[in-house]
Scaffold this active site. Structure first.
Site, PDB file in Angstrom:
ATOM      1  N   PHE A   1     -14.753  21.805   5.312  1.00  0.00           N
ATOM      2  CA  PHE A   1     -13.887  20.114   4.384  1.00  0.00           C
ATOM      3  C   PHE A   1     -16.163  19.979   3.936  1.00  0.00           C
ATOM      4  CE2 PHE A   1     -13.635  16.744   1.846  1.00  0.00           C
ATOM      5  CZ  PHE A   1     -13.357  16.814   0.201  1.00  0.00           C
TER       6      PHE A   1
ATOM      7  N   LYS B   1     -10.389  26.915  -1.056  1.00  0.00           N
ATOM      8  CA  LYS B   1      -8.978  25.807  -1.735  1.00  0.00           C
ATOM      9  C   LYS B   1      -9.568  24.797  -1.914  1.00  0.00           C
ATOM     10  CE  LYS B   1      -6.772  24.069   2.663  1.00  0.00           C
ATOM     11  NZ  LYS B   1      -7.354  24.154   3.708  1.00  0.00           N
TER      12      LYS B   1
ATOM     13  N   THR C   1     -19.750  20.164  -1.184  1.00  0.00           N
ATOM     14  CA  THR C   1     -18.554  21.204  -2.004  1.00  0.00           C
ATOM     15  C   THR C   1     -16.904  20.758  -2.133  1.00  0.00           C
ATOM     16  OG1 THR C   1     -17.522  22.108   0.538  1.00  0.00           O
ATOM     17  CG2 THR C   1     -19.334  23.033  -0.744  1.00  0.00           C
ATOM     18  N   ARG C   2     -16.590  20.288  -1.159  1.00  0.00           N
ATOM     19  CA  ARG C   2     -15.136  19.219  -1.559  1.00  0.00           C
ATOM     20  C   ARG C   2     -13.820  20.705  -1.364  1.00  0.00           C
ATOM     21  NH1 ARG C   2     -13.936  16.571  -5.946  1.00  0.00           N
ATOM     22  NH2 ARG C   2     -14.990  17.560  -7.057  1.00  0.00           N
ATOM     23  N   MET C   3     -14.247  21.529  -1.055  1.00  0.00           N
ATOM     24  CA  MET C   3     -13.555  23.157  -0.338  1.00  0.00           C
ATOM     25  C   MET C   3     -13.319  22.488   1.234  1.00  0.00           C
ATOM     26  SD  MET C   3     -14.291  25.484  -3.584  1.00  0.00           S
ATOM     27  CE  MET C   3     -16.218  25.507  -3.073  1.00  0.00           C
TER      28      MET C   3
ATOM     29  N   ASP D   1       0.515  -1.445   0.210  1.00  0.00           N
ATOM     30  CA  ASP D   1       0.563   0.142  -0.292  1.00  0.00           C
ATOM     31  C   ASP D   1       0.845   1.153   0.131  1.00  0.00           C
ATOM     32  OD1 ASP D   1      -2.001  -1.314   0.091  1.00  0.00           O
ATOM     33  OD2 ASP D   1      -2.722  -1.619   2.094  1.00  0.00           O
TER      34      ASP D   1
ATOM     35  N   ASP E   1      -8.316  24.614   9.840  1.00  0.00           N
ATOM     36  CA  ASP E   1      -7.999  22.887   8.961  1.00  0.00           C
ATOM     37  C   ASP E   1      -7.622  22.426  10.070  1.00  0.00           C
ATOM     38  OD1 ASP E   1      -8.201  20.842   7.793  1.00  0.00           O
ATOM     39  OD2 ASP E   1      -7.283  22.216   5.900  1.00  0.00           O
TER      40      ASP E   1
ATOM     41  N   ALA F   1     -18.394  16.792   2.078  1.00  0.00           N
ATOM     42  CA  ALA F   1     -18.123  15.898   0.639  1.00  0.00           C
ATOM     43  C   ALA F   1     -18.763  16.760  -0.857  1.00  0.00           C
ATOM     44  CB  ALA F   1     -18.607  14.692   1.209  1.00  0.00           C
TER      45      ALA F   1
ATOM     46  N   ASP G   1     -10.311  -5.736   2.656  1.00  0.00           N
ATOM     47  CA  ASP G   1      -9.563  -5.956   1.639  1.00  0.00           C
ATOM     48  C   ASP G   1      -9.555  -7.762   1.607  1.00  0.00           C
ATOM     49  OD1 ASP G   1      -7.313  -3.816   1.146  1.00  0.00           O
ATOM     50  OD2 ASP G   1      -6.632  -4.251   3.490  1.00  0.00           O
TER      51      ASP G   1
END
Lengths: 685, 561
Positions: free
Chosen positions: A380, A398, A384-386, A310, A347, A382, A525
């Site tokens: 953040f 950003k 807007t993903r900003m 991985d 953040d 999901a 997995d």
């Protein structure tokens, strides 16, 4: 795993075990040593027959040989007992954490429900129990509700507690571990006597140890050699009798000497050490905190030639880090850095923090306290993903390139071509581009870089030398993956990997004849783990992953795979080296024994006695003594394993042939001569 | 001396020069590819299949393949056995020879079916022309062809992946007979006739010697028999003294040609093997291991015969000439001795019994190695491949992998089969002499006492236990005891390894092929050749050193002092 027994205990225990192992039932399992065992009984009987007037040789001589043969058997038993003893010490420590405890069996699978107290060994799969702080987890299970920190030191030896929670990849708990804080509702998945801890104890103790496939194949070879030597020894009596009749001189070789010759020639060295090599290999794996579910898995590890690794955690550090500010459209680098830092102050992700740090390093822009400026942080999501901040009327955002593009266009701004090329360049170089915009205007790109771990490139280089192909598995897009793959020096990579494509990749390699190893922890997995030849599941992983794998890594370290391969190879090498040594020894033993054995019939054969051994008696005694002592001398090597280096097969073979092949021819000449000198010096012969 | 070196070097050049193209030809034939003879011989091949009622395209698993091979040999055995008993009533018997004793018939049938050609009798005074041609001649072809067939069953095991079959026994048998053995023996027979080897059905010639005594010169259809006896590594002479007889081997050229014929197929098959596994280096490595062993043995025999004949002052100059034909001399006799025992041929052009102790020990040891120094047609190579698997097994472990050869993992079942192949010869070669020396009559059958007598017994079983057939002589082997014992030895040592090899091939075919990497043990480099040689010598030496110490080694040291 912790070692609680002292070395002295192990030795004393092993010494006792060596006598207990004299039982015929145990001796039957090792055909080579069985021959020595029967020989010892036979010679002992011969000694007692001398009192009845049956004279095969001098009484003291027959007795000495008998003793030496018994010692040979005992030494072999000792070698095995020592190897087992180390495992048993580990098992005892584990057993202490397996004691039965009270369990709160819930009537309904929810935390507040009524419960009855039952003993942990009465639990059945499917039962639901409540484990509160300070209590021991009664049985392996799956957390279905709650979050708690759990002390797993009883199993892993690691004292820092770990978090266990329902859902996700950290939901498995192991019986015998202790909840330190909070509570868990656990659905039992194993039965008493068949839990992870039970299996672990059985494995380290060697109780469920079966002979591995390669061990069986080697055993067949050793038995074949033994049969040949049995024939050689059995024919010696009629041959020498016939020869002495024909020559009119001397007499047939005595039975004592024939048995002595047989024991010297039979591959007793490897025969005695074979099982301890296997047990010690398993122990070494345990010491590396890896638990193999079968001996077969260790051997397979030696054969592995494709490693699926991985990316995150194995090849790169877990988190990306900001490494550059790339402004566009005349914006200064400092301006971009300032905006990027402002947007990242709240953040808490590693990426966010690295942007703050980079801005500080580059432009000495310090983190500011914005609580008084009516700053509004946008987290953040999901959708807007900003992420970003609204500050003094400025809107700083950003995020991923396409998300920011949509945002800018929605604000009526223009997404510049320069930014587009920049984003592409960053992606091509293996980085993750983060676009920063203020009030609908693109300021520039933050280059988030995957940091390749120190030393992995060299590690992969070593693996390549021993013929192992490394393949990086990542969810990144192909461009990013290719760049990181090139930087890390892996042979190949799989981008945008999903559990299905991973499984397909393994199947593909196996179809071409490769043996594939991988690590995994998540439930998704599990199919790939079940398909791989060597599958190391992380102890922190889910129950499903642990069951699908054939090894469990208690440290949950993704680089452990490489260690596992090394141990597997070392195990096979040790077997090969000692087999070679054992067979090569026969040359010297022949030269010591044959000339003197027939000296009575053909005195001229003394010309072959170039070692100038004192007499027939001393020659045979020296060879038999050497044969017994070499077992003891090689016990440390069989436990530790032969030296292993990452070099090509050709070089490795050359080295081992030189040491164990050539060495195996020369060493006994010197040793037998030395023993002969000592025996002569003390006037024994 | 220089002549001897020239002869040996020339022999090797002819062998390798012609062995490589022949190897490629055989590879093509056995895998059913087109060769220049296909146009002519395809009809012959097809007619044979029709006559036998077999389907050459049927793929067989190991069990069926082994059953066919055994059934075919059993049929040959019974036919030969009856032919021997009844030859007195059958045609082509101008000397009116009667049927043989049952134990001799058993021994000879075993001997020829197993490609041994041990002869407890003298051909010209015991067997009719019919028995020689229809019985022995036919077996000379098919026992060699069976060896090639089984070899290719093993080779298919290496080359096929995850496959349950290893070809068709009948196709392998017929192809090797029709395309390889028949045309080659035709060429060799014609060349032999050109040298003066007889080929006639007339009865024996009565002559008067120079001294005026009456004598009889045996003749017969010899050239055709000799060609196949050498090419098929059979070795059974048409005449009792075998190729020492001028009408079997009249000239220096015929001597070289016959030596060449003995080795050419085993040598060629090494290269066929390389071709078939698509890696010529693999074939070359096996070939080199065999070649090195052979050259060392050849130098040993030649040197022993030239320099270690100490007793007679006069003889030292020309070496040990006792028991050698003057027209052959030490050089040609030593070459022949090494060739005939290296390959499991067994024909002789001199008396091995009269060799010096060491000179006689080397041919014996070549047989005791299990007939893998080129060995018999097909069986020599499959025996050597078993040793290669053994070497790979030990060496492979030392590089930290479970051993593999040509990409096939060597596991427990494979080791079991390999061990059967390797175990059978030394075991029988030791048990045979053991039973013999325990028989109180044995000393009466020996012409020599002391260690040399023991060597004669050892040699007998090294020869029959290696399916060689070479006789040391000096030991009267035509007794019911020896006929039965050595007959049994020959049968076991032929068929146990053969069946093991077929099953080995069947098991290997089922496996995947592991791709080569830097972690793979190379089986084509010098290191591996060295290891292979070491393993072969070690197994041989460990098995036979004590016995040899009581025979030739003791004899050597006693004659010294």
């Amino acid at each position: 795993m912790k070692q609680t027994h002292s070395k002295k205990d192990i030795y004393l225990d092993a010494a006792g075990q060596s006598f207990r192992k004299l039982s015929p039932r145990i001796q039957m399992k090792n055909p080579v040593m069985l021959v020595v065992y029967i020989g010892a009984i036979f010679i002992t009987a011969l000694y007692f027959l001398t009192f009845a007037g049956v004279k095969d040789g001098e009484g003291w001589y027959v007795l000495t040989i008998a003793f030496l043969l018994w010692f040979t058997v005992l030494f072999a038993n000792f070698a095995e007992a020592i190897a087992e003893g180390r495992g048993r010490a580990q098992a005892d420590a584990l057993r202490r954490s397996r004691r039965d405890c009270k369990a709160k069996k819930l009537k309904e699978p929810r935390p507040g429900a009524d419960y009855t107290e039952v003993l942990s060994n009465e639990l059945k799969p499917g039962d639901v129990v409540l484990v509160s702080a300070g209590e021991q987890v009664p049985m392996d299970g799956e957390v279905i509700e709650g979050v708690a920190s759990v002390d797993e030191s009883a199993i892993t030896g690691e004292s820092a507690p770990v978090i266990r929670e329902s859902g996700g990849d950290r939901s498995a708990v192991t019986g015998g571990t202790t909840v330190v804080s909070d509570w868990l509702v656990v659905k039992v998945t194993a039965q008493a006597g068949n839990s992870f801890l039970d299996k672990m104890i059985a494995m380290v103790e060697g109780a469920s140890r079966k002979k591995t496939p390669n061990e069986i194949a080697l055993q067949i070879l050793l038995v074949t050699l033994t049969i040949i030597f049995l024939a050689v020894a059995a024919t010696l009596l009629p041959f020498s009798e016939f020869a002495s009749e024909q020559a009119g001189e001397g007499s047939a070789v005595s039975l004592t000497n024939i048995v002595a010759l047989l024991v010297c020639l039979a591959p007793t060295t490897i025969g005695a050490l074979l099982s301890s090599i296997g047990i010690a290999g398993m122990s070494r794996l345990n010491q590396a905190n890896v638990l193999a579910m079968s001996g077969r898995a260790i051997e397979a590890a030696g054969d592995v030639d494709v490693l699926l690794l991985d990316k995150t955690g194995t090849i790169t550090l877990g988190n990306r880090q900001a490494s550059e500010f790339l402004p566009v459209c005349g914006v200064t680098e400092r301006e971009l850095a300032d905006a990027a830092q402002l947007s990242s102050l709240a953040d808490e992700t590693a990426e966010g923090r690295s942007i703050v740090v980079l801005a500080k390093e580059r432009f000495d822009i310090r983190g500011r306290d914005l609580s008084d400026k009516h700053a509004k942080f946008i987290e953040f999501s999901a959708q807007t993903r900003m992420s970003g901040v609204d500050l003094c009327g400025d809107e700083i955002r950003k995020g991923a390139a396409d998300a920011v593009k949509a945002y800018v266009e929605q604000k009526g701004g223009e997404y510049p071509q320069e930014c587009r090329t920049m984003v592409e360049q960053v992606a091509n170089a293996g980085g993750t581009p983060l676009v920063v915009a203020r009030n609908g205007k693109v300021l520039g790109v933050v280059y988030l870089k995957d940091i390749v771990k120190n030393g992995v490139k060299e590690k992969f280089e070593d693996l390549r030398k021993i013929g192992i192909k490394t393949i990086m598995i990542t969810g990144d897009n192909p461009m990013t993956a290719a760049a990181i793959a090139a930087e890390a020096g892996v042979d190949d990579f799989m981008a945008e990997a999903t559990p299905e494509t991973k499984l397909e990749l393994i199947r593909q390699y196996q179809k071409e004849g490769h043996l594939v190893a991988m690590t995994g922890d998540g439930t998704n997995d599990a199919p790939a783990l079940a398909q791989a030849d060597v599958a190391v599941a992380m102890n922190s992983g889910t129950q499903a992953a642990k069951e699908a794998g054939n090894m469990v890594d208690l440290d949950s370290s993704p680089t452990k795979l490489i260690e596992v391969v090394r141990i597997g190879k070392q195990l096979l090498m040790t077997r090969g080296a000692l087999t070679t040594f054992s067979i090569a020894n026969d040359v010297a033993k022949y030269f010591a024994i044959i000339p003197v054995l027939f000296a009575g019939i053909f005195p001229q054969l003394a010309a072959l006695n170039f070692m100038h051994l004192t007499s027939a008696t001393s020659a045979i005694l020296s060879a038999v003594i050497y044969n017994a002592l070499i077992i003891v001398a090689l016990i440390p090597l069989s436990l530790k394993g032969v030296k292993y280096r990452e070099v090509s097969a050709g070089k490795m073979l050359k080295r081992n042939v030189l040491i164990y092949g050539l060495g195996g021819i020369v060493a006994p000449f010197l040793a037998i001569k030395l023993i002969d000198i000592i025996l002569t010096f003390f006037g024994i012969v | 001396m220089s002549y001897v070196i020239m002869q040996d070097v020339g022999f090797l050049i002819l062998l390798i020069g012609l062995g490589i193209p022949l190897g490629i030809y055989m590879y093509k034939v056995m895998l059913g590819k087109k060769v220049f003879l296909t146009r002519v011989l395809r009809p012959v091949e097809n007619v044979t299949y029709k006559m036998m009622g077999v389907n050459p395209n049927e793929e067989m698993g190991a069990k069926k393949y082994a059953l066919c091979a055994l059934a075919f040999s059993l049929f040959g055995f019974l036919f030969l056995f009856l032919l021997h008993l009844c030859q007195g009533f059958l045609p082509l018997n101008p000397e009116g020879l009667p049927g043989t004793s049952a134990d001799l018939a058993f021994n000879t049938a075993s001997s020829f079916v197993t490609n041994t050609n041990w002869q407890a009798y003298s051909g010209e005074s015991t067997l009719s022309y019919l028995t020689q041609m229809l019985g022995l001649g036919v077996q000379n072809f098919v026992s060699a062809a069976t060896g090639i067939a089984v070899l290719f069953a093993l080779i298919k095991g290496f080359t096929r992946r995850q496959c349950r079959t290893i070809g068709n026994f009948w196709a392998d048998l017929i192809r090797s007979t029709v395309y390889i053995l028949l045309p080659l023996s035709l060429v060799v027979a014609v060349l032999l006739v050109s040298q003066g080897v007889v080929q006639t059905f007339s009865s024996y010639h009565d002559i008067v010697t120079l001294e005026g005594a009456a004598g009889s010169v045996p003749v017969g259809p010899a050239a055709s028999q000799i060609a196949i006896k050498q090419l098929g590594t059979n070795g059974g002479g048409f005449f009792g003294v075998n190729s020492a007889f001028p009408l079997e081997n009249p000239t220096a050229f015929s001597n070289l040609l016959e030596c060449w014929s003995i080795f050419i197929l085993p040598v060629g098959l090494c290269f066929s093997f390389g071709k078939a596994v698509k890696d010529s280096k693999q074939g070359r490595a096996i070939f080199l291991a065999m070649l090195i062993l052979f050259v060392v043995a050849l130098i040993g025999v030649t040197a022993a015969e030239l320099f270690t004949a100490p007793q007679f002052d006069g003889a030292v100059v020309s070496g040990n000439m006792e028991g050698k034909e003057v027209r052959n001399g030490v050089g040609a006799s030593s070459l022949w001795a090494a060739v005939t025992t290296g390959a499991s041929n067994g024909s002789v052009n001199s008396m091995h019994d009269s060799f010096t102790p060491l000179g006689g020990m080397i041919p014996m040891f070549l047989m005791q190695l299990g007939e893998v120094v080129f060995g018999g047609v097909g069986c020599g190579l499959y025996g050597m491949l078993a040793f290669a698997l053994l070497a790979v097994f030990i060496a492979g472990l030392m590089v930290g992998r479970t051993p593999e050869y040509l990409g096939k993992k060597i596991e427990a079942f494979d080791m079991k089969m390999v061990c059967l192949v390797i175990l059978a010869p030394p075991l029988l070669m030791l048990i045979g002499p053991m039973l013999t020396v325990m028989n109180p009559q044995t000393p009466e059958w020996l012409t020599n006492s002391g260690p040399h007598g023991f060597s004669e017994i050892l040699y007998t079983y090294a020869s029959t236990g290696g399916n060689n057939g070479s006789a040391f002589a000096g030991f009267n082997a035509n007794t019911p005891f020896t006929n039965l014992l050595s007959g049994l030895v020959m049968l076991i040592v032929r068929f146990v390894p053969m069946v093991a090899i077929i099953f080995l091939g069947g098991n290997l075919a089922k496996k995947k092929i592991v791709p080569v990497s830097d972690g793979t043990l190379s089986t084509s480099n010098g290191m591996f050749v060295g290891l292979l040689i070491a393993v072969v010598i070690l197994v041989g030496a460990l098995s036979f050193l004590p016995a040899l110490a009581l025979g030739p080694i003791a004899e050597f040291f006693t004659t010294l002092g």
